[in-house]
Every structure is written in C-alpha cells, then in structure tokens.
Design an enzyme around this catalytic site. Structure first.
Site, PDB file in Angstrom:
ATOM      1  CG  HIS A  64      -1.722  -1.147   1.521  1.00  0.00           C
ATOM      2  ND1 HIS A  64      -3.073  -1.157   1.300  1.00  0.00           N
ATOM      3  CD2 HIS A  64      -1.425  -2.387   2.007  1.00  0.00           C
ATOM      4  CE1 HIS A  64      -3.568  -2.342   1.640  1.00  0.00           C
ATOM      5  NE2 HIS A  64      -2.584  -3.100   2.068  1.00  0.00           N
ATOM      6  CG  HIS A 181     -10.640  -3.104   2.902  1.00  0.00           C
ATOM      7  ND1 HIS A 181     -11.196  -3.324   4.137  1.00  0.00           N
ATOM      8  CD2 HIS A 181      -9.385  -2.653   3.128  1.00  0.00           C
ATOM      9  CE1 HIS A 181     -10.306  -2.994   5.074  1.00  0.00           C
ATOM     10  NE2 HIS A 181      -9.198  -2.583   4.479  1.00  0.00           N
ATOM     11  CG  HIS A 208      -6.597  -7.055   2.988  1.00  0.00           C
ATOM     12  ND1 HIS A 208      -6.979  -5.827   2.521  1.00  0.00           N
ATOM     13  CD2 HIS A 208      -5.253  -6.999   3.080  1.00  0.00           C
ATOM     14  CE1 HIS A 208      -5.922  -5.054   2.345  1.00  0.00           C
ATOM     15  NE2 HIS A 208      -4.847  -5.743   2.665  1.00  0.00           N
ATOM     16  CD  GLU A 211      -4.565  -8.010   8.349  1.00  0.00           C
ATOM     17  OE1 GLU A 211      -5.523  -7.515   7.707  1.00  0.00           O
ATOM     18  OE2 GLU A 211      -3.483  -7.423   8.528  1.00  0.00           O
TER      19      GLU A 211
HETATM   20  C1  BEZ Z   1     -16.558  -0.286   6.084  1.00  0.00           C
HETATM   21  O1  BEZ Z   1     -16.840   0.454   5.160  1.00  0.00           O
HETATM   22  O2  BEZ Z   1     -17.389  -1.034   6.580  1.00  0.00           O
HETATM   23  C2  BEZ Z   1     -15.169  -0.316   6.663  1.00  0.00           C
HETATM   24  C3  BEZ Z   1     -14.196   0.535   6.154  1.00  0.00           C
HETATM   25  C4  BEZ Z   1     -12.922   0.497   6.704  1.00  0.00           C
HETATM   26  C5  BEZ Z   1     -12.606  -0.372   7.733  1.00  0.00           C
HETATM   27  C6  BEZ Z   1     -13.602  -1.201   8.227  1.00  0.00           C
HETATM   28  C7  BEZ Z   1     -14.865  -1.178   7.696  1.00  0.00           C
HETATM   29 FE   FE2 Z   2      -2.676  -5.062   3.007  1.00  0.00          FE
END
Ligand code: BEZ
Ligand code: FE2
Length: 407
Positions: A64, A181, A208, A211
């Site tokens: 990142h 993500h 991910h 983790e």
């Molecule tokens: C979410 O949009 O739910 C989120 C974003 C960043 C970290 C954890 C959750």
């Molecule tokens: Fe990462």
C-alpha cells in the site's frame, strides 16, 4: 540484443552454472555463453561480477504505497487498536504522503531487486507514481464499503478509478486490477459486481482475508472487538456477510488472498481447490499481532503463496530481503535450506502466477526483468546459495526491467 553472463542462473529452483541469457525486451535464448556469442555476434555483452546469481526480477505482490508516510502514527502490536489508529490517522497520513515520498519507496523496492509489484490503491492517489516508477505495476483498485446505503456511490467511485488505471500508456507497464478490501468491509452486493467485473475483463483479483482472530469472531458470531469498532465508527452492530458466503463469491475466478492467518485447514483446502493463491506478509502479521500463517498446511495442500511486504502502514521497510529474513525467523521450525529455496520461489514464479505476469522465471519468452545478486564470496556449497542470498543481500547489484538497466 544483449547477452548477460553470470556465475549462476536461478532456473526451476536450482542454481545452474555455465549458462547465459540473450535478451532484448524479452528473454530470447538461454544457452552456453559460447553458443549465444556465436548466434548473436553483435550483441552487447554484460559480464556480472564474480559470485553473482542472476534471478528473475522479484515480485512484491501486495503493497500500500498510499500509507508511505507512516512511521510512528499507527499503533502496532494488536489488530483492532491498529485498525482504529488507521481510521484516526488516515487523513493526516494521506496528506503527508506525496509523490516524492512514494517514488522513494518505489526506488527502495527497486534497489532490493523488485521489478514488479501489486499496488493496493484505496483512493487512486498513487496512480501517477506507479506510472512514473520503472517497475511493472498491477494496480489493484480497492473496493470498500459495508453500508448498503452508500454502496452505489462507492461502487461508482471504484469504477472511475478502474477507468483511470485503464487509460495509462502501455509504456507505464500498468495492469488495471481489482482488490476487495475485506469480508467485514465490503457489502456482498458490490462484492459480486466487482468479482464479475474482474472476471469479464480478465483482471487480476485480490482480497484481504481472515487476517485477525477478531475478524473471524465478527464474521462467525457477530461479536468481539469488531462489534465495538463498528458501533463506534459505522453505527452498525451486525456483519454484512460470513466466511463461507464471502469465500464462495470467488469460486469461479482465481484470486490472490492476502494474509489468511486465521483460516482453517478446510478453508485453505477450499482456496486450493479453486485455484487461488495466498499472499504471506510475515512482518505485517508479526507487527499487528495476528499470529503466524501455517505455511506447513499450505505446503501440505499444495496451495501456492507469495511473500509480500504489505504497506509501511504495517511495516518498517519495503525491502524484499528484509521480508525474507523476517520469514526465516517467524517460521523458526521450517527446515532452513529448503525453506530459503521456497521463499525465492514465492517472490518469483509463484508471485508471477498470482499477478498473472509473464515474468518470474528465466525462460524464453518471459520479460527480461532481472535482479543480479552478488554474494560476498564463492559459496562453499552451491546447494546453499538460496540461504546465502537471503542472509547476505540488502540490495541487488544490478536490476533490469524489460531489458533496460535501472540499477
Ligand atoms: C466499512 O466500510 O465497513 C469499513 C471501512 C474500513 C474499515 C472497516 C470497515
Ligand atoms: Fe494489506
């Protein structure tokens, strides 16, 4: 045409003597030096220093760059306090992170022999740097957002970033790609759309996955440290998916799953059965206190893995040799010599497969991306070259990308 001669060539996990490579932008021939000199009499001849090993360029599958400004802002030691510190400091860290800073990190990777990397991009702010950097970059546009209310907006923004990465010049060596993500942070509806998009466009896909223990508990029972986190920052208290549903969303398209430290043997077996691979980030895992990836299980299952640095958000350098030395220490029970060999395979051949790059091995037709590693003395036992490479290298002696020398 160029011909490069080194004492050892790393081919199929072995260190072969008395071979040389003829190349332009791609590898044209691998043969005895005298044969190549006869076939290509006008070629430019490059003779590496004594005790040098010619490797395919190393590939860092997961980094990142946007978090390159972190030195002490983020809280190391345990996953949830770290994630909360990311939410708290994200805006400041983004502000401080400029192109010069990110380019310096690309240079640091380059000097350690990294000729290609997978850049996970949350905002698209590092696209220009990735175009300027000499390396091949698989540009993973990241989708995030668990709240159904904002899902369409976030998906629209993600599509805009995809488009921007598709419009880069071929000379920038950028491959547009998709990153999810995490299971806890992406709503299943937009997850499905993003997986389909990757599949339809044949783009590399990464996520991910499992983790931390907290992530596992949240996805399984809707309890634990994530509950307070979601109540505090997102005003919700139930997960949007579970482990099985999330994992099956990738069933029809091979994906690079990052971390998997808390995955069970059955889950890892499922990943293997669908042709997926794993990115292992040893220092990141150690610094965030999430546990040790059971590489023994991955080996038993024949589940391929890469070794990657992750970002400076959970690391102290982007040098691939620092990462390999950490892996040797973290997996202290692994037989030393075979494990050193396996680590080199992880950052070359297996990483190339995971990112769908035509590099990572010294074979005819592959990109002419090389890292030349000079050992401090003649290795007494050639079968130990992998270990000496990892222990004695901070920086590569020379680095080539697409046949051009950059270090
Ligand atoms: C979410 O949009 O739910 C989120 C974003 C960043 C970290 C954890 C959750
Ligand atoms: Fe990462």
């Amino acid at each position: 045409m160029k011909i490069i001669i080194a004492d050892y060539l790393y081919i199929d996990g072995r260190f072969v003597e008395n071979l040389a490579i003829a190349f332009d932008s791609h590898i044209q021939a691998v043969d005895l030096p005298e044969n190549l000199l006869e076939t290509y009499p006008d070629a430019e001849l490059i003779r590496a220093k004594p005790y040098t090993v010619l490797y395919p360029g190393f590939i860092n599958t997961h980094v990142h760059l946007e978090f390159s400004a972190n030195i002490t802002s983020l809280k190391f030691g345990s996953f949830m306090p770290w994630l909360s510190s990311v939410i708290e400091h994200r805006d400041d860290l983004m502000q401080e992170c400029n192109n010069d800073m990110m380019l310096r990190e690309c240079q640091q990777m380059l000097r350690s022999g990294i000729t290609a990397f997978g850049a996970i991009s949350s905002f698209g702010t590092e696209l220009e740097v990735c175009e300027l950097a000499p390396q091949r970059v698989v540009f993973f546009n990241e989708l995030i957002g668990s709240n159904a209310q904002y899902a369409d907006i976030l998906y629209g923004d993600f599509l805009e970033r995809i488009k921007a990465s598709q419009s880069c010049e071929p000379s920038s060596r950028i491959t547009p790609a998709v990153a999810i993500h995490a299971p806890y942070s992406v709503h299943p509806v937009i997850l499905q759309r993003a997986v389909s998009l990757a599949k339809e466009n044949n783009m590399p896909l990464s996520t991910h996955f499992l983790e931390s223990e907290a992530e596992r508990e949240w996805l399984t029972y809707g309890s634990g440290e994530f509950k307070g986190f979601f109540e505090q920052y997102f005003n919700t208290s139930t997960p949007v998916t579970n482990i099985t549903e999330f994992m099956h969303a990738f069933d029809t398209y091979p994906t690079h799953f990052v971390h998997c430290v808390q995955a069970t043997g059955e889950e890892l077996a499922h990943l293997q059965s669908r042709g997926h691979s794993v990115a292992h980030c040893p220092r990141s895992n150690r610094y965030l206190g999430v546990g040790r990836l059971h590489l023994e299980t991955l080996n038993e299952l024949n589940l391929p893995y890469s070794v990657a640095t992750d970002g400076l958000s959970s690391n102290d350098s982007l040098n691939i040799f620092d990462e390999l030395r950490a892996a040797l220490m973290l997996h202290h029970q692994a037989p030393l010599q075979p494990f050193a060999l396996k680590l080199l395979k992880a950052i070359t051949e297996d990483a190339a497969k995971a990112l769908r790059l035509e590099s990572g091995s010294l074979k005819v037709g592959k990109h002419a991306d090389f890292a030349l590693i000079s050992l401090p003395e003649l290795p007494k036992r050639p079968e130990e070259i992998a270990l000496w490479t990892i222990l004695h290298t901070r920086e590569a002696d020379a680095v080539f990308i697409e046949g051009e020398q950059y270090v």
